[in-house]
Design an enzyme around this catalytic site. Structure first.
Site, short mmCIF file in Angstrom:
data_model
loop_
_atom_site.label_atom_id
_atom_site.label_comp_id
_atom_site.label_asym_id
_atom_site.label_seq_id
_atom_site.Cartn_x
_atom_site.Cartn_y
_atom_site.Cartn_z
N GLY A 203 77.92 46.78 43.05
CA GLY A 203 77.66 48.05 42.40
C GLY A 203 78.95 48.72 41.97
O GLY A 203 80.05 48.35 42.40
N CYS A 204 78.81 49.74 41.12
CA CYS A 204 79.99 50.41 40.58
C CYS A 204 80.74 51.19 41.65
O CYS A 204 81.96 51.03 41.81
CB CYS A 204 79.60 51.31 39.41
SG CYS A 204 78.13 52.34 39.72
N TYR A 205 80.04 52.03 42.40
CA TYR A 205 80.72 52.78 43.46
C TYR A 205 81.36 51.84 44.48
O TYR A 205 82.55 52.02 44.84
CB TYR A 205 79.75 53.73 44.17
CG TYR A 205 79.34 54.96 43.39
CD1 TYR A 205 80.28 55.87 42.91
CD2 TYR A 205 78.00 55.23 43.13
CE1 TYR A 205 79.90 57.00 42.20
CE2 TYR A 205 77.60 56.36 42.42
CZ TYR A 205 78.56 57.24 41.95
OH TYR A 205 78.18 58.36 41.25
#
Length: 400
Positions: A203-205
């Protein structure tokens, strides 16, 4: 602009000649052409024309192309000399062209979108799966075994399927595949990615958080307790679906904290950090939606281990990433900005002393749609198929 960059946009190696003003016309793909970069002209050889696109070595299927990550895959592959798209699916947009859904991609020579049930995988070697969480498992379970797959959903990121059910609200329907999946945080898991058939793209985070923290935890330079993470994302991180909370009047001129204490990326972050520590780590994580389209910043507050200095943290990050293409530790004192990675596969980071003795502040920035999604996915597939991992990814950040 470097020679590597020219090569990545389908030009053979050329050279700069100062003061030339005449531009030659191209009559065939082997004829040399002059064009301008930064006040100097470039003499080079034109690459193959669009009629030859289908001759690329690797045939790519893109599942779920109507969202932002799917569109970014197409944009990036337009610059890839070896990967060509032969299949695109988008159930709600079946029968439409990619250019009609995303007009900025109108120049790409792409197949018409079809529904997944009508997809023919006989002309596909590898797949990017950009489908929503929860729908991906059954579809990937039914794909031919010869395909290399990079999944951009969350469905295969968590090794513990009970934890997946707890955070995503539904049971996991492909537990055997989950055991096979490799978590693809490229710079950390490169060797595992090389031999994988199925990669769970982070995921991005978690990407923006784990890249700076994992090396420091492995080197035992920071304590496992009291890790506080404040992350901010552009609105594109929430996807393309029509949602009231994402309307301009709801987002503009304000900041929105969401998923407080219960964001679905928490178990993914803790899984990666716990692996690095070889013991359980819990974090305090709060994400915020910002009035910008793309970009992500994670500001991380950590407690240094006994006797560790700021210089130790800085030098460990420098050592960990000094040979990496896409992860850059900035000069001391320089604050990373989302503007400076926009549209690129880079992660910029730095570390700063806190006013509280014994604590440090780490700032990490990425483009949530590129390094936080489609760019890292392409980086992973390059590795899986034995190509240089920067192939098709040498876009420089877009500024201003």
């Amino acid at each position: 602009m470097s020679t590597a960059t020219f090569n990545s946009i389908c030009f053979n190696q050329g050279y700069l000649r100062k003061g030339e003003v005449k531009i030659s016309k191209v009559k065939n793909r082997n004829q040399r052409v002059k064009f301008y970069v930064g006040g100097a002209s470039v003499l080079s050889t034109k690459c193959m024309q669009s009629s030859e696109k289908n001759k690329k070595e690797v045939r790519i299927g893109l599942l779920g192309a109507s969202g932002y990550t799917g569109a970014e895959i197409v944009r990036l592959l337009g610059n890839h000399p070896y990967f060509g798209i032969t299949l695109i699916t988008a159930d709600r947009k079946a029968g439409q062209s990619m250019g009609s859904v995303f007009p900025h991609l109108i120049t790409q020579d792409l197949p018409t979108m079809v529904s997944v049930k009508d997809a023919d995988f006989s002309s596909v070697d590898a797949v990017f799966c950009c489908l929503p969480h929860g729908t991906t498992q059954d579809i990937i379970k039914g794909l031919p075994r010869h395909l290399k797959i990079v999944d951009l959903s969350a469905d295969f990121r968590l090794r513990d399927i009970a934890e997946y059910e707890e955070w995503y609200g539904q049971p996991h329907s492909a537990s055997d595949l989950q055991k096979e999946a490799v978590y693809g945080l490229t710079e950390i898991s490169r060797e595992d990615v090389k031999n994988a058939r199925l990669v769970a793209n982070p995921g991005c985070y978690p990407t923006s958080i784990q890249l700076p923290l994992v090396p420091l935890i492995k080197a035992k330079l920071i304590e496992h307790r009291n890790i506080i993470i404040d992350s901010k994302s552009g609105v594109s991180g929430a996807g393309r679906g029509a949602k009231e909370a994402n309307l301009y009047s709801e987002i503009a001129e304000g900041i929105y904290s969401y998923g407080v204490t219960k964001h679905r990326h928490v178990p993914e972050i803790e899984q990666g950090l716990s692996d690095a520590a070889q013991s359980k780590i819990n974090v305090s994580f709060t994400p915020h939606l910002m009035p910008m389209i793309r970009g992500m910043q994670s500001t991380i507050y950590v407690e240094m281990s006994q006797g560790v200095t700021m210089e130790d943290l800085y030098q460990q990050l420098r050592k960990s990433y000094k040979d990496e293409e896409f992860v850059k530790l900035l000069d001391k004192g320089v604050v990373p900005r989302t503007h400076n990675v926009r549209g690129s596969n880079y992660c910029f980071m730095n570390v700063f002393p806190d006013r509280i003795p014994g604590r440090a502040i780490i700032i990490s920035v990425i483009d949530n749609l590129v390094k936080g999604a489609s760019g890292q996915a392409l980086q992973n597939l390059n590795i899986m198929l034995g190509y240089p991992e920067n192939t098709g990814l040498l876009y420089q950040p877009l500024f201003p």
